[in-house]
Every structure is written in C-alpha cells, then in structure tokens.
Design a protein around this motif. Structure first.
Motif, PDB file in Angstrom:
ATOM      1  N   GLN A 294      75.239   8.434  13.178  1.00 31.48           N
ATOM      2  CA  GLN A 294      73.959   8.568  12.495  1.00 31.48           C
ATOM      3  C   GLN A 294      72.966   9.222  13.450  1.00 31.48           C
ATOM      4  O   GLN A 294      72.737   8.736  14.561  1.00 31.48           O
ATOM      5  N   VAL A 295      72.386  10.354  13.036  1.00 25.89           N
ATOM      6  CA  VAL A 295      71.482  11.086  13.910  1.00 25.89           C
ATOM      7  C   VAL A 295      70.400  11.749  13.072  1.00 25.89           C
ATOM      8  O   VAL A 295      70.659  12.201  11.950  1.00 25.89           O
ATOM      9  N   ASP A 296      69.192  11.773  13.610  1.00 19.77           N
ATOM     10  CA  ASP A 296      68.079  12.465  12.961  1.00 19.77           C
ATOM     11  C   ASP A 296      67.985  13.864  13.551  1.00 19.77           C
ATOM     12  O   ASP A 296      67.615  14.035  14.718  1.00 19.77           O
ATOM     13  N   ALA A 297      68.346  14.867  12.746  1.00 19.87           N
ATOM     14  CA  ALA A 297      68.364  16.248  13.239  1.00 19.87           C
ATOM     15  C   ALA A 297      68.115  17.212  12.102  1.00 19.87           C
ATOM     16  O   ALA A 297      68.339  16.901  10.927  1.00 19.87           O
ATOM     17  N   THR A 298      67.636  18.406  12.480  1.00 19.19           N
ATOM     18  CA  THR A 298      67.487  19.521  11.555  1.00 19.19           C
ATOM     19  C   THR A 298      68.473  20.603  11.961  1.00 19.19           C
ATOM     20  O   THR A 298      68.613  20.917  13.149  1.00 19.19           O
ATOM     21  N   VAL A 299      69.160  21.179  10.968  1.00 22.82           N
ATOM     22  CA  VAL A 299      70.199  22.172  11.226  1.00 22.82           C
ATOM     23  C   VAL A 299      69.769  23.515  10.645  1.00 22.82           C
ATOM     24  O   VAL A 299      69.266  23.585   9.522  1.00 22.82           O
ATOM     25  N   ASN A 300      69.971  24.585  11.418  1.00 21.06           N
ATOM     26  CA  ASN A 300      69.695  25.945  10.973  1.00 21.06           C
ATOM     27  C   ASN A 300      70.866  26.844  11.303  1.00 21.06           C
ATOM     28  O   ASN A 300      71.584  26.601  12.284  1.00 21.06           O
ATOM     29  N   LEU A 301      71.073  27.893  10.489  1.00 23.61           N
ATOM     30  CA  LEU A 301      71.961  28.982  10.868  1.00 23.61           C
ATOM     31  C   LEU A 301      71.137  30.002  11.628  1.00 23.61           C
ATOM     32  O   LEU A 301      69.963  30.233  11.317  1.00 23.61           O
ATOM     33  N   CYS A 302      71.747  30.615  12.639  1.00 21.47           N
ATOM     34  CA  CYS A 302      71.000  31.583  13.442  1.00 21.47           C
ATOM     35  C   CYS A 302      71.919  32.701  13.903  1.00 21.47           C
ATOM     36  O   CYS A 302      73.140  32.563  13.915  1.00 21.47           O
TER      37      CYS A 302
END
Length: 559
Positions: A294-302
């Motif tokens: 369980q982790v609080d993160a934001t994911v983006n493609l780059c």
C-alpha cells in the motif's frame, strides 16, 4: 518553532511512558492513615443518595490521585491494578467511601471501604488518607473513577479520568502476559532470499507463531510461517521471501487467545523495490503496474530525453487505486517510461529500455539513398521531414502518413537529400494514445557511399580474387606433377627397349666403365627430351623440360 516544541514534548512523553517503572505489590488491599481501622469489599453501588441538612459537601474529599500498580505471582505473571488515593475529612454522617470504576463497554465496578464506629468518633473532623488498589484493569484502558461517601450523600462526589499505561511501557511489556510479544531478531540471506529469525523474551509456557506478511490496513500473510516450540532451546526458524519490498514484515505472537502481536519490517527502507512490478501485454498494447505494498503515489507516463530528464506525457497522470495502474493503447518504445512520485521523492522506470518490444523502426537502405519503415505490428505512422535547428528542435518541412502492415517494410514518399546534414525525420505512431516522437537523422551521404564502396571491395576480394588465385595455383601444381611423371615413364620405357641394365657398383668396375655408362645414359636422356619436345604433346615448355632433364640425368648418373 512551535512544531519542534510539540515534537520534543511527544518524544519526552513517549520516553516517560516506556521508561516509567510500575510499583509491584504482593497483595492488594485497603490502607488508612491515622491508625484508622478499615476494610474493603466488592459491592454494586445501587444505593440512592440522601439529602442531609448537615451541609456535607464535596470538600470532604481532597488530594485525590490515581496510579497503576502490578500484582505479581511470578516473573511473567503480573496483573495491573488501579490505586486510588484520597484524603477524607471524617464526619459523623460518613461511615465509609465508595470507590467505583467504569471502562468502555464494561459495567461499573465498585469497592466499599468501611470505618468502625469507635474509630470514627475518635477521629471526628480529622483528615484521614485512604488507599485502595484492588480494582484490576487492563493495559491501555481509559477508566473513569468516582468517589462517593457511604451512605451516599447527594451532590457529594469526586470524578476523575485516567489512562492506564499501555504495552509500550517496558516494565509492563516484560511482566504482563497480555503484553509479552517476544523480541524478534533476524539475519538476511540475499542470495537464498531467506530470513533467519530468532525469538527472545517470549512467554515461557507458550509456543510462538511466526509468519511473513505484507503490512497495510491489515498484515496479509504471504504463506511463509513457522512455529517456535517452547521446548526448543534455540528459538530459531528460517522463512523464505520472494521480494524485498518495504511492507514485508515478520509478525510474531504467543499461541494463545487474543495474544498481542509484534511486527518487524526488515526492508522498510527499500522503497525503490515497489516500482519493479511493471508488465506489458504486446497483443492488447496495455501497460500495467501493480504495487506489492500500500503506497500513496502519483504515476505518469513520460518521454526520456537526453540528460536523464523525463518529460511527462499529457493526460497520463493517475493516482493509485487498489494498488494498480493501467494504460491502454501504448507504443512500446525504449524511451517511454513511467514516473512514480511520492512524498519521499520521484523514481523513473523504463520497461522497454532493453528493447524487448521494438514495434517499428526507421532506417536507411544500405548502399542506397532510400528511407525504410519496418514494423512488427499493423500501425499508422506520421513522418515529417524537418530541418534541425538545435539539439532537440527540428522544424517541420514536409509531412506524410504511412500505413504499415504487420511484418512489412514500406518506402515512404518523402523527397530527401541525404547530403544535407541538417535534414532529419520525425516519426510518431498516430494509432496509439501514448507514444513518443523519434528523431532520425540519416548518416551523411559521403560516409554512406564510402562505406558501400568499401563493402563492395571487400566482397570482391573474398568471393572472386581469392578463389581464382587458389584455382590457378592448384592447376600449376597438377601440371608440374603430371610432367615429371611422364618424363620418368618415357625414360623407363626407352631403357627397357634398349636393354640397359643397372651398372655395377664401384667395387667391381673401373672408372672408365662408369664414364662410358654415364655418357650412354646422357645420350639416352637427350633422345627422350627430343622426342617429347618434338611431339608437341607436352604441356611444359622445352626450357622447363631441359631443367627437368638435367635433374633426371643427375639421378641416372648417381644410380
């Protein structure tokens, strides 16, 4: 500044809570000062209060305090008790006091402390200290204590709230069975992916359960578990793990009902391990990542650029929901990456950097000035001829769209002068939602031509010149061997026809006889040479034959 003060106070209070020593008693009971005889007993307080005209108020109670003590019958056999202390002013209407306690979800429990009639008369209007420590409590409980007179006089009572020390207190943690969790220590074998776990300070009369789990809202077991038997002197087991993620913990508890549990997480600082669960479906062209913790993160493609900078793609930001993120319609390019952003920092992972899923490429046909597009999937590509104006800038000059079938090669309809060093091709898939733009700059034409000519020369050398030289050498060797064989055959034939036998050795003949025989053989050899050269059937020239003749004559003389 204020935040620092608050943190210091929290640390100080935590230290006090852990280091506070709990007083031990052998037996619980009631004690009164001033030599006042008193005794206590458990009783339910159901008596209705009485209104007295004597003017008794709550001031009869003073210096009321509450604390915790431990009653122990062994090293690990202690129970917690509430000690209530108060100063009471003796009054002719008061024959004793009620000490009542209530906790969340429990009924009120009371004890009554009685004073004898004779003693009350002797200490009338005197203050007497009363202590009772027989109300048993549990660690960490919130309790509400009420002190009342007996008989209960209306509006004469004292109310106090108290928090019982919890299992974090080191003294309680070692002594109260409900708080003894055991102490877990471990060693990590990275190669074997094993944890060697040892347990100390566990309950002596209970087995101990160990397991590996992923810590979240609850600790979900991974399947690895073991039991440390109380008879086992080593108190040591081995647990296997699959991935060293930060939420992987060792959980242990005594084998009994409602036993407290302790968790130790060996890899809590290995945050980078969370970003390795990236998968790609080449058929559906779907890119997914699933977190092991369980982790609080934001994911983006780059898009990875020179210098390690990863430029985020538009409309690719996602917040983790149920530990999983999915992107559909993705072009598997080696510069397409995923960026993970948390409070602790940012990480970039490029799943296609090894070239495992090359879908398409733009190349130049070897030896020819022709652009080629090859694809392993059916796709649509936008190709733009552009003039390079900087390290990463290229101004579009001409654009075309190319449709490429699966496993096919297409020659785009773009007019290009390969001798212009600043002319490049920008390529990007138009049939996907997420993709990167590739800049392809063909090599200069001079290098391409020279490379082609060099390749042709090398090919000619290896495939034409070398075989011709080898064949010619073989023919010459065969011709020489054949010529020698024919000369030897002719000499033997003529000698047989003339009846010339082998000359005797020097032991029986004179020197003159030998000379005559030699001259005879020389004339015979010349005759053979004349026949061979005159016939024109020999493949050797007469000059070469003369040399062979001299050698043959020498051999005949020596013979």
């Amino acid at each position: 500044m204020m935040r620092s003060v608050v943190l210091l106070l929290l640390v100080f209070s935590s230290y006090r809570a852990r280091g506070e020593q709990i007083e031990r008693i052998e037996e619980c009971g009631v004690r009164c000062s001033q030599g006042l005889p008193c005794d206590g007993s458990y009783q339910i307080s159901l008596q209705q209060c009485k209104n007295l005209s004597g003017g008794v108020t709550s001031d009869v109670f003073s210096n009321t305090s509450i604390s915790t003590v431990m009653k122990c019958s062994g090293k690990q056999r202690c129970s917690l008790h509430l000690r209530v202390s108060t100063d009471l002013q003796i009054n002719r209407h008061i024959r004793g006091i009620y000490v009542c306690m209530v906790t969340t979800g429990m009924m009120e429990r009371c004890r009554i402390v009685n004073f004898s009639r004779a003693s009350r008369g002797r200490l009338l209007n005197e203050q007497v200290n009363v202590k009772d420590d027989c109300l048993e409590v549990r660690s960490g409980e919130d309790v509400h204590v009420t002190l009342k007179t007996w008989p209960h006089i209306c509006n004469v009572a004292v109310y106090r709230s108290y928090k019982v020390p919890g299992c974090r207190n080191s003294d309680i943690q070692r002594s109260v069975p409900g708080c003894i969790t055991g102490r877990i220590q471990y060693d990590v074998d990275v190669e074997k992916k094993e944890l060697s776990v040892s347990v100390s300070d566990m309950l002596e009369d209970k087995d101990y359960q160990l397991r590996l789990c992923h810590k979240g809202y609850i600790c979900t077991g991974t399947g690895a578990q073991a039991v440390v038997e109380k008879e086992n002197p080593k108190k040591k087991v081995t647990l296997k793990y699959s991935k060293p993620v930060p939420c992987l913990c060792i959980e242990g508890w005594s084998v009994m009902m409602d036993a407290p549990r302790v968790q130790v997480c060996p890899f809590k600082d290995r945050v980078e391990e969370l970003w390795s669960g990236i998968t790609f479906d080449p058929v559906e062209e779907t890119l997914s990542w699933e977190a092991a913790c369980q982790v609080d993160a934001t994911v983006n493609l780059c898009e990875l650029q020179e210098g390690g900078v990863c430029q985020e793609l538009a409309s690719s930001s996602q917040t983790i929901v149920k530990r999983k993120v999915t992107y559909s319609s993705v072009d598997p390019h080696h510069r397409l990456c995923m960026k993970f952003i948390t409070k602790a920092g940012a990480w970039v992972k490029c799943p296609f950097s090894e070239g495992n899923f090359p879908a398409w490429e733009v190349t130049t046909q070897e030896g020819l000035r022709q652009l080629l597009v090859t694809s392993r999937v059916k796709t649509s590509l936008s190709l733009s001829k552009c003039a390079k104006t900087g390290a990463h800038e290229c101004e579009d000059m001409e654009t075309t769209v190319v449709e490429v079938e699966k496993f096919q090669t297409v020659k785009p309809d773009l007019t290009m002068d390969f001798c212009e060093a600043s002319v490049c091709i920008k390529a990007k898939r138009t049939d996907v939602k997420y993709g990167v733009t590739t800049l392809y700059c063909p090599p200069p034409c001079s290098l391409s031509v020279s490379k082609s000519e060099g390749d042709d020369s090398e090919w000619q050398l290896m495939h034409v010149v070398v075989p011709v030289v080898a064949l010619t050498t073989a023919l010459i060797v065969v011709a020489v061997v054949t010529g020698i064989a024919m000369i030897v055959f002719q000499i033997k034939r003529i000698m047989k026809a003339a009846g010339i036998a082998r000359l005797p050795g020097p032991h029986t003949d004179s020197f003159s006889s030998v000379t005559e025989a030699s001259n005879s053989k020389t004339q015979l050899s010349k005759s053979v040479l004349f026949d061979i050269c005159g016939s024109g059937s020999s493949q050797l020239k007469c000059g070469e034959s003369s040399s062979l003749l001299n050698d043959s004559t020498k051999l005949l003389v020596e013979a």
